[in-house]
Design a protein around this motif. Structure first.
Motif, mmCIF file in Angstrom:
data_model
loop_
_atom_site.group_PDB
_atom_site.id
_atom_site.type_symbol
_atom_site.label_atom_id
_atom_site.label_comp_id
_atom_site.label_asym_id
_atom_site.label_seq_id
_atom_site.Cartn_x
_atom_site.Cartn_y
_atom_site.Cartn_z
ATOM 1 N N UNK A 66 0.829 -1.205 0.000
ATOM 2 C CA UNK A 66 0.000 0.000 0.000
ATOM 3 C C UNK A 66 0.865 1.258 0.000
ATOM 4 N N UNK A 67 1.917 1.246 0.820
ATOM 5 C CA UNK A 67 2.811 2.409 0.904
ATOM 6 C C UNK A 67 3.551 2.634 -0.418
ATOM 7 N N UNK A 68 3.695 1.569 -1.203
ATOM 8 C CA UNK A 68 4.338 1.676 -2.517
ATOM 9 C C UNK A 68 3.327 2.078 -3.586
ATOM 10 N N UNK A 69 2.181 2.571 -3.141
ATOM 11 C CA UNK A 69 1.121 3.077 -4.013
ATOM 12 C C UNK A 69 0.430 2.021 -4.856
ATOM 13 N N UNK A 70 0.465 0.784 -4.391
ATOM 14 C CA UNK A 70 -0.321 -0.234 -5.077
ATOM 15 C C UNK A 70 -1.778 -0.087 -4.651
ATOM 16 N N UNK A 71 -2.662 -0.288 -5.574
ATOM 17 C CA UNK A 71 -4.089 -0.192 -5.294
ATOM 18 C C UNK A 71 -4.587 -1.550 -4.798
ATOM 19 N N UNK A 72 -4.407 -1.796 -3.506
ATOM 20 C CA UNK A 72 -4.703 -3.129 -2.971
ATOM 21 C C UNK A 72 -5.794 -3.122 -1.906
ATOM 22 N N UNK A 73 -6.536 -2.049 -1.791
ATOM 23 C CA UNK A 73 -7.526 -1.947 -0.730
ATOM 24 C C UNK A 73 -8.483 -3.139 -0.699
ATOM 25 N N UNK A 74 -9.015 -3.512 -1.850
ATOM 26 C CA UNK A 74 -9.974 -4.626 -1.879
ATOM 27 C C UNK A 74 -9.303 -5.967 -1.581
ATOM 28 N N UNK A 75 -8.050 -6.113 -2.017
ATOM 29 C CA UNK A 75 -7.296 -7.331 -1.705
ATOM 30 C C UNK A 75 -7.104 -7.433 -0.195
ATOM 31 N N UNK A 76 -6.759 -6.306 0.421
ATOM 32 C CA UNK A 76 -6.557 -6.268 1.867
ATOM 33 C C UNK A 76 -7.842 -6.671 2.582
ATOM 34 N N UNK A 77 -8.937 -6.040 2.215
ATOM 35 C CA UNK A 77 -10.209 -6.323 2.884
ATOM 36 C C UNK A 77 -10.646 -7.767 2.720
ATOM 37 N N UNK A 78 -10.515 -8.295 1.522
ATOM 38 C CA UNK A 78 -10.930 -9.676 1.273
ATOM 39 C C UNK A 78 -10.105 -10.643 2.110
ATOM 40 N N UNK A 79 -8.785 -10.479 2.071
ATOM 41 C CA UNK A 79 -7.922 -11.372 2.848
ATOM 42 C C UNK A 79 -8.222 -11.258 4.339
ATOM 43 N N UNK A 80 -8.247 -10.025 4.847
ATOM 44 C CA UNK A 80 -8.425 -9.824 6.281
ATOM 45 C C UNK A 80 -9.767 -10.345 6.767
ATOM 46 N N UNK A 81 -10.816 -10.050 6.040
ATOM 47 C CA UNK A 81 -12.134 -10.529 6.438
ATOM 48 C C UNK A 81 -12.215 -12.043 6.452
ATOM 49 N N UNK A 82 -11.743 -12.664 5.379
ATOM 50 C CA UNK A 82 -11.773 -14.126 5.302
ATOM 51 C C UNK A 82 -10.928 -14.760 6.392
ATOM 52 N N UNK A 83 -9.704 -14.250 6.561
ATOM 53 C CA UNK A 83 -8.795 -14.839 7.537
ATOM 54 C C UNK A 83 -9.356 -14.696 8.944
ATOM 55 N N UNK A 84 -9.804 -13.507 9.294
ATOM 56 C CA UNK A 84 -10.263 -13.271 10.651
ATOM 57 C C UNK A 84 -11.463 -14.138 11.014
ATOM 58 N N UNK A 85 -12.469 -14.155 10.168
ATOM 59 C CA UNK A 85 -13.662 -14.961 10.466
ATOM 60 C C UNK A 85 -13.296 -16.441 10.525
ATOM 61 N N UNK A 86 -12.519 -16.917 9.566
ATOM 62 C CA UNK A 86 -12.123 -18.332 9.578
ATOM 63 C C UNK A 86 -11.292 -18.665 10.808
ATOM 64 N N UNK A 87 -10.400 -17.753 11.194
ATOM 65 C CA UNK A 87 -9.554 -18.004 12.356
ATOM 66 C C UNK A 87 -10.392 -18.089 13.630
ATOM 67 N N UNK A 88 -11.334 -17.193 13.780
ATOM 68 C CA UNK A 88 -12.193 -17.222 14.968
ATOM 69 C C UNK A 88 -13.000 -18.520 15.003
ATOM 70 N N UNK A 89 -13.645 -18.833 13.889
ATOM 71 C CA UNK A 89 -14.537 -19.991 13.842
ATOM 72 C C UNK A 89 -13.769 -21.316 13.927
ATOM 73 N N UNK A 90 -12.622 -21.398 13.271
ATOM 74 C CA UNK A 90 -11.910 -22.673 13.213
ATOM 75 C C UNK A 90 -10.878 -22.848 14.318
#
Length: 133
Positions: free
Chosen positions: A96-120
């Motif tokens: 992100x700091x290197x100006x890559x447009x990764x906002x949606x990638x960040x959100x998708x990964x974080x949301x999936x990982x967090x919910x799966x980690x909590x549940x599993x």
């Protein structure tokens, strides 16, 4: 990313950890809202992302202390999972700091990982606590 709504399925039964999980989800939802509303300027996203990084480290520290206190047998595995998440956050933050447009990638990964980690993974802590009583 679709907003994540806190529900009973995400609770592990430890109020402190559940409250922290809710806060992490709030951070993700705030990031999502900023992107969807078009207000995700670089500085806003950076601030929200930095808050998420800081709070994740804080939460993982508390969670690992709890696991150590109860002699949870999966502590090493959890530490590995937490390290992976923090390293992935750092990688995404650098991109992100290197100006890559990764906002949606960040959100998708974080949301999936967090919910799966909590549940599993985190639900196993709750089961261990119940079985130990």
């Amino acid at each position: 990313m679709t907003r994540i709504n806190w529900n009973k399925q995400l609770e592990i039964g430890n109020q402190k950890i559940d409250d922290q999980h809710q806060q992490l989800i709030d951070y993700l939802n705030n990031l999502n809202d900023a992107i969807e509303s078009g207000s995700s300027t670089s500085s806003v996203f950076e601030l929200l992302f930095n808050n998420l990084v800081y709070y994740s480290k804080y939460h993982f520290s508390d969670e690992e202390k709890l696991m150590a206190e109860i002699n949870y047998p999966g502590l090493d595995h959890q530490r590995t999972e937490h390290e992976f998440f923090i390293n992935k956050l750092a990688e995404m933050q650098n991109r992100f700091m290197a100006d890559e447009n990764i906002e949606l990638v960040v959100l998708t990964f974080l949301g999936d990982w967090l919910v799966n980690h909590i549940v599993e993974e985190d639900k196993k802590i709750a089961a261990f606590i119940k079985a130990s009583k």
